[in-house]
Design a protein around this motif. Structure first.
Motif, PDB file in Angstrom:
ATOM      1  N   PRO A   1      -1.891  -1.876  -5.665  1.00 24.74           N
ATOM      2  CA  PRO A   1      -3.076  -1.162  -6.138  1.00 24.74           C
ATOM      3  C   PRO A   1      -2.791  -0.386  -7.420  1.00 24.74           C
ATOM      4  O   PRO A   1      -1.635  -0.062  -7.716  1.00 24.74           O
ATOM      5  CB  PRO A   1      -3.387  -0.208  -4.981  1.00 24.74           C
ATOM      6  CG  PRO A   1      -2.046   0.071  -4.374  1.00 24.74           C
ATOM      7  CD  PRO A   1      -1.221  -1.178  -4.554  1.00 24.74           C
TER       8      PRO A   1
ATOM      9  N   THR B   1      -7.831  -2.922  -8.477  1.00 19.83           N
ATOM     10  CA  THR B   1      -8.477  -1.610  -8.402  1.00 19.83           C
ATOM     11  C   THR B   1      -8.660  -1.164  -6.961  1.00 19.83           C
ATOM     12  O   THR B   1      -8.461   0.001  -6.619  1.00 19.83           O
ATOM     13  CB  THR B   1      -9.836  -1.654  -9.119  1.00 19.83           C
ATOM     14  OG1 THR B   1      -9.642  -2.076 -10.471  1.00 19.83           O
ATOM     15  CG2 THR B   1     -10.503  -0.293  -9.104  1.00 19.83           C
ATOM     16  N   ASN B   2      -9.050  -2.096  -6.113  1.00 17.12           N
ATOM     17  CA  ASN B   2      -9.365  -1.760  -4.723  1.00 17.12           C
ATOM     18  C   ASN B   2      -8.730  -2.794  -3.804  1.00 17.12           C
ATOM     19  O   ASN B   2      -9.149  -3.955  -3.771  1.00 17.12           O
ATOM     20  CB  ASN B   2     -10.887  -1.712  -4.530  1.00 17.12           C
ATOM     21  CG  ASN B   2     -11.289  -1.173  -3.171  1.00 17.12           C
ATOM     22  OD1 ASN B   2     -10.878  -1.690  -2.145  1.00 17.12           O
ATOM     23  ND2 ASN B   2     -12.112  -0.127  -3.166  1.00 17.12           N
TER      24      ASN B   2
ATOM     25  N   ARG C   1     -11.179  -4.269  -1.060  1.00 19.13           N
ATOM     26  CA  ARG C   1     -12.141  -5.224  -1.609  1.00 19.13           C
ATOM     27  C   ARG C   1     -11.458  -6.557  -1.909  1.00 19.13           C
ATOM     28  O   ARG C   1     -12.019  -7.627  -1.658  1.00 19.13           O
ATOM     29  CB  ARG C   1     -12.780  -4.654  -2.876  1.00 19.13           C
ATOM     30  CG  ARG C   1     -13.929  -5.506  -3.405  1.00 19.13           C
ATOM     31  CD  ARG C   1     -14.557  -4.887  -4.637  1.00 19.13           C
ATOM     32  NE  ARG C   1     -15.005  -3.524  -4.375  1.00 19.13           N
ATOM     33  CZ  ARG C   1     -14.726  -2.491  -5.143  1.00 19.13           C
ATOM     34  NH1 ARG C   1     -13.964  -2.640  -6.217  1.00 19.13           N
ATOM     35  NH2 ARG C   1     -15.184  -1.292  -4.859  1.00 19.13           N
ATOM     36  N   THR C   2     -10.241  -6.479  -2.438  1.00 19.69           N
ATOM     37  CA  THR C   2      -9.492  -7.704  -2.715  1.00 19.69           C
ATOM     38  C   THR C   2      -9.226  -8.480  -1.428  1.00 19.69           C
ATOM     39  O   THR C   2      -9.347  -9.715  -1.386  1.00 19.69           O
ATOM     40  CB  THR C   2      -8.156  -7.358  -3.404  1.00 19.69           C
ATOM     41  OG1 THR C   2      -8.431  -6.721  -4.655  1.00 19.69           O
ATOM     42  CG2 THR C   2      -7.328  -8.612  -3.655  1.00 19.69           C
TER      43      THR C   2
ATOM     44  N   ASP D   1       0.848  -1.187   0.000  1.00 18.60           N
ATOM     45  CA  ASP D   1       0.000   0.000   0.000  1.00 18.60           C
ATOM     46  C   ASP D   1       0.890   1.245   0.000  1.00 18.60           C
ATOM     47  O   ASP D   1       1.763   1.397   0.857  1.00 18.60           O
ATOM     48  CB  ASP D   1      -0.893  -0.015   1.252  1.00 18.60           C
ATOM     49  CG  ASP D   1      -1.938   1.083   1.219  1.00 18.60           C
ATOM     50  OD1 ASP D   1      -2.397   1.438   0.115  1.00 18.60           O
ATOM     51  OD2 ASP D   1      -2.307   1.586   2.304  1.00 18.60           O
TER      52      ASP D   1
END
Length: 250
Positions: free
Chosen positions: A134, A162-163, A166-167, A108
């Motif tokens: 990401p 993308t997210n 969410r992953t 991240d």
């Protein structure tokens, strides 16, 4: 004279990176080597290229310097097919084929290509099944990343999602637990990382973002004895990844 990069290729620079690109089976269009250089690593590159019937061209240093994107070509540049991103599913399949609990490294806010390349190299050596990055606020698979990874990028799947949150939520349904690297977390020796694990690393300035950190199940810290309060992101990733290795070897 435009014999270099096309939109479907990119440059791989450095002797180890070029040799590993050849050995890994990635499609290599052409290899440029420093004119007059015949040392061991260069001969290995020539030998491997000839086996695969890949064109090798010896050129002056000035030509390599103009082509180089990293400034550290070491007398060797290859034009290879652009790196393709893997899917997260590919990583889980790789773990299953090896009969191992999944071990993924999620990044991240890693924007430095040298850090990303070093982490990919560590991921490969520590047996991680893949690296997830990401799409936003993150460096992609550039020539600098490839060179810094010392060839590991040819073997370690990298997925761009993308997210990230969410992953992570989707992977939790597949049994993964997520461990956030955080200086305020539990000492890493007290965090169980033997099962399906996603190790989440942020940059040394901001760390892991609030939302991503909130999606993690556990936090782990690297014990430090010095006077500064954070490690370089790639160093932290290396220390924690090898704690995973240590625990799984017991």
């Amino acid at each position: 004279m435009r014999t270099e990069q096309t939109e479907n290729t990119q440059k791989t620079e450095g002797r180890n990176a070029v040799l590993e690109a050849l050995r890994s089976g990635r499609p290599v269009e052409k290899v440029f080597l420093l004119d007059g250089c015949q040392d061991g690593p260069i001969r290995s590159i020539v030998r491997e290229a000839k086996k695969q019937h890949i064109l090798v061209q010896f050129v002056p240093r000035e030509r390599l310097d103009r082509m180089s994107e990293t400034g550290k070509h070491q007398g060797a540049i290859a034009l290879v097919a652009a790196y393709e991103y893997a899917s997260v599913e590919d990583m889980l399949k790789k773990a299953k084929e090896k009969g191992e609990p999944p071990f993924l490294i999620l990044l991240d806010n890693i924007e430095d290509p040298h850090n990303l390349g070093a982490i990919i190299r560590t991921a490969n050596m520590a047996g991680a099944h893949g690296v997830i990055i990401p799409k936003r606020r993150a460096v992609g698979l550039t020539a600098v990343v490839a060179r810094t990874s010392a060839g590991a990028l040819n073997y370690t799947p990298v997925a761009k999602v993308t997210n990230l949150v969410r992953t992570m939520e989707e992977l939790k349904k597949r049994g993964l637990w997520f461990v956030c690297a955080d200086m305020d977390g539990q000492p890493m020796y007290q965090v169980d990382m033997r099962g399906p694990t996603g190790l989440v690393i942020g940059n040394e300035g901001e760390g892991v973002g609030r939302l991503v950190k909130g999606a993690c199940d556990l936090t782990a810290s690297v014990p430090v004895k010095g006077d500064i309060d954070s490690l370089n992101a790639s160093v932290a990733a290396g220390v924690l990844a090898y704690e995973v290795v240590r625990q799984r070897m017991q």
